[in-house]
Design an enzyme around this catalytic site. Sequence first.
Site, PDB file in Angstrom:
ATOM      1  CG  ASP A   1      -2.062   0.951   1.117  1.00  0.00           C
ATOM      2  OD1 ASP A   1      -2.414   1.334  -0.021  1.00  0.00           O
ATOM      3  OD2 ASP A   1      -2.619   1.338   2.162  1.00  0.00           O
ATOM      4  N   GLY A   2       0.303   2.342  -0.529  1.00  0.00           N
ATOM      5  CA  GLY A   2       0.960   3.648  -0.435  1.00  0.00           C
ATOM      6  C   GLY A   2       1.586   4.158  -1.732  1.00  0.00           C
ATOM      7  CG  ASN A   3       2.066   1.664  -5.171  1.00  0.00           C
ATOM      8  OD1 ASN A   3       2.944   1.432  -4.348  1.00  0.00           O
ATOM      9  ND2 ASN A   3       1.607   0.744  -6.012  1.00  0.00           N
TER      10      ASN A   3
ATOM     11  NE  ARG B   1      -1.486   6.541   1.398  1.00  0.00           N
ATOM     12  CZ  ARG B   1      -1.705   5.619   2.329  1.00  0.00           C
ATOM     13  NH1 ARG B   1      -1.571   5.928   3.598  1.00  0.00           N
ATOM     14  NH2 ARG B   1      -2.064   4.403   1.977  1.00  0.00           N
TER      15      ARG B   1
ATOM     16  CG  HIS C   1      -0.027   2.471  -9.300  1.00  0.00           C
ATOM     17  ND1 HIS C   1      -0.281   2.046  -8.026  1.00  0.00           N
ATOM     18  CD2 HIS C   1      -1.087   3.237  -9.658  1.00  0.00           C
ATOM     19  CE1 HIS C   1      -1.452   2.530  -7.631  1.00  0.00           C
ATOM     20  NE2 HIS C   1      -1.969   3.260  -8.599  1.00  0.00           N
TER      21      HIS C   1
ATOM     22  CB  SER D   1      -8.714  -5.143  -3.755  1.00  0.00           C
ATOM     23  OG  SER D   1      -9.199  -3.832  -4.000  1.00  0.00           O
ATOM     24  CE  LYS D   2     -15.397  -9.732  -7.696  1.00  0.00           C
ATOM     25  NZ  LYS D   2     -15.401  -9.199  -9.036  1.00  0.00           N
ATOM     26  CD  GLU D   3     -13.226  -4.886  -2.184  1.00  0.00           C
ATOM     27  OE1 GLU D   3     -12.051  -5.248  -2.381  1.00  0.00           O
ATOM     28  OE2 GLU D   3     -14.124  -5.675  -1.807  1.00  0.00           O
TER      29      GLU D   3
ATOM     30  CG  LEU E   1       8.962 -17.163  -3.429  1.00  0.00           C
ATOM     31  CD1 LEU E   1       8.957 -17.098  -1.910  1.00  0.00           C
ATOM     32  CD2 LEU E   1       9.269 -15.785  -3.998  1.00  0.00           C
TER      33      LEU E   1
ATOM     34  NE  ARG F   1      -2.869  -1.440   4.413  1.00  0.00           N
ATOM     35  CZ  ARG F   1      -4.097  -1.473   3.940  1.00  0.00           C
ATOM     36  NH1 ARG F   1      -4.937  -2.405   4.330  1.00  0.00           N
ATOM     37  NH2 ARG F   1      -4.536  -0.559   3.090  1.00  0.00           N
TER      38      ARG F   1
HETATM   39  C1  IPE Z   1      -5.436  -2.744  -0.527  1.00  0.00           C
HETATM   40  O1  IPE Z   1      -5.083  -1.416  -0.653  1.00  0.00           O
HETATM   41  C2  IPE Z   1      -5.425  -3.399  -1.886  1.00  0.00           C
HETATM   42  C3  IPE Z   1      -4.099  -3.604  -2.451  1.00  0.00           C
HETATM   43  C4  IPE Z   1      -2.971  -3.390  -1.848  1.00  0.00           C
HETATM   44  C5  IPE Z   1      -4.103  -4.129  -3.789  1.00  0.00           C
HETATM   45  P1  IPE Z   1      -6.175  -0.274  -0.821  1.00  0.00           P
HETATM   46  O2  IPE Z   1      -5.448   1.009  -0.850  1.00  0.00           O
HETATM   47  O3  IPE Z   1      -7.061  -0.562  -1.973  1.00  0.00           O
HETATM   48  O4  IPE Z   1      -7.030  -0.449   0.507  1.00  0.00           O
HETATM   49  P2  IPE Z   1      -7.776   0.641   1.376  1.00  0.00           P
HETATM   50  O5  IPE Z   1      -8.693   1.377   0.437  1.00  0.00           O
HETATM   51  O6  IPE Z   1      -6.731   1.521   1.946  1.00  0.00           O
HETATM   52  O7  IPE Z   1      -8.493  -0.134   2.422  1.00  0.00           O
HETATM   53  C1  IPE Z   2      -1.400   0.316  -3.477  1.00  0.00           C
HETATM   54  O1  IPE Z   2      -1.208   1.697  -3.453  1.00  0.00           O
HETATM   55  C2  IPE Z   2      -1.584  -0.214  -4.886  1.00  0.00           C
HETATM   56  C3  IPE Z   2      -2.963  -0.633  -5.194  1.00  0.00           C
HETATM   57  C4  IPE Z   2      -3.960  -0.669  -4.368  1.00  0.00           C
HETATM   58  C5  IPE Z   2      -3.223  -1.050  -6.569  1.00  0.00           C
HETATM   59  P1  IPE Z   2      -2.434   2.692  -3.476  1.00  0.00           P
HETATM   60  O2  IPE Z   2      -2.775   2.989  -4.903  1.00  0.00           O
HETATM   61  O3  IPE Z   2      -3.550   2.208  -2.646  1.00  0.00           O
HETATM   62  O4  IPE Z   2      -1.783   3.991  -2.835  1.00  0.00           O
HETATM   63  P2  IPE Z   2      -2.409   4.914  -1.700  1.00  0.00           P
HETATM   64  O5  IPE Z   2      -2.846   4.014  -0.596  1.00  0.00           O
HETATM   65  O6  IPE Z   2      -3.558   5.632  -2.339  1.00  0.00           O
HETATM   66  O7  IPE Z   2      -1.310   5.820  -1.315  1.00  0.00           O
HETATM   67 MG    MG Z   3      -4.056   2.358  -0.694  1.00  0.00          MG
END
Ligand code: IPE
Ligand code: IPE
Ligand code: MG
Length: 246
Positions: free
Chosen positions: A20-22, A24, A37, A65-67, A131, A188
Amino acid sequence: MGNDREILNEIPKHVAIIMDGNGRWAKQRGMPRIMGHQKGVDTIREIVRTASDQGVRYLTLYAFSKENWNRPKDEVGFLMNLLSQYLDLEIKELRKNRVRFNVIGRIEDLPGQIQEKIRKTVEDTKNEPGLLLTLALSYSSRVEMIDAIKKLCEKVVRNELNYSEINEDCVSRALYTANLPDPDLLIRTSGEMRVSNFLLWQISYAEIYVSPKFWPDFTKEDFLEALKDYQRRERRFGRTERCKSV
Ligand code: IPE
Ligand code: IPE
Ligand code: MG
């Protein structure tokens, strides 16, 4: 396995990561989210190599994710292109590291061309002895559970299974992760203290490690630190310290 194995204590067999955090990371630099990304792919490469060198047997990465389909169309499009590129370019690196490639999720939601590339990458790496890298794509843990319930119901209807025999083992084997042990360590990045619909059944007893770093900034050293932190934990599985190995 590489030569630079740095940790000698117990290595988690299965590490799962919510990358997570790409977005930001990019925003912090005044760049569009997609640049985060793009940079995140380099981190994937480094972490796959490190996990493999450390003797981790299973690495499962939450990639989409599906979301995430509900994000702006151009961001989703970019992520699909990036995935397509990854599948084209990474095969050499995977084979060099003896990595076997696998996916979980509603793969049928992905563009046909990507499904075909996934099939090919799985096929081309199926005999690699190292792996097992699993990418979670169009993944939702709740949908996975619904799919598992349907599978089990079908078996009951066809008289292949008696409903009273349904146990934890049956459920585990009906999930997309049937061929994987449960994760020992869930990482995470970017400081968020939530699981976002990832492997809800499977992480029942996983140790959780949250790094404040954004995924594109997460390094080999950060991964090793997570492994070291894991090794300092006492896993009890509901028992007391004395009976833990019983
Ligand atoms: C979780 O990250 C999904 C992936 C890392 C692919 P999200 O950024 O989508 O999750 P939320 O919205 O912070 O819960
Ligand atoms: C995780 O980074 C990658 C995916 C969910 C695809 P985000 O795109 O959720 O980056 P933030 O959380 O908005 O910083
Ligand atoms: Mg995110």
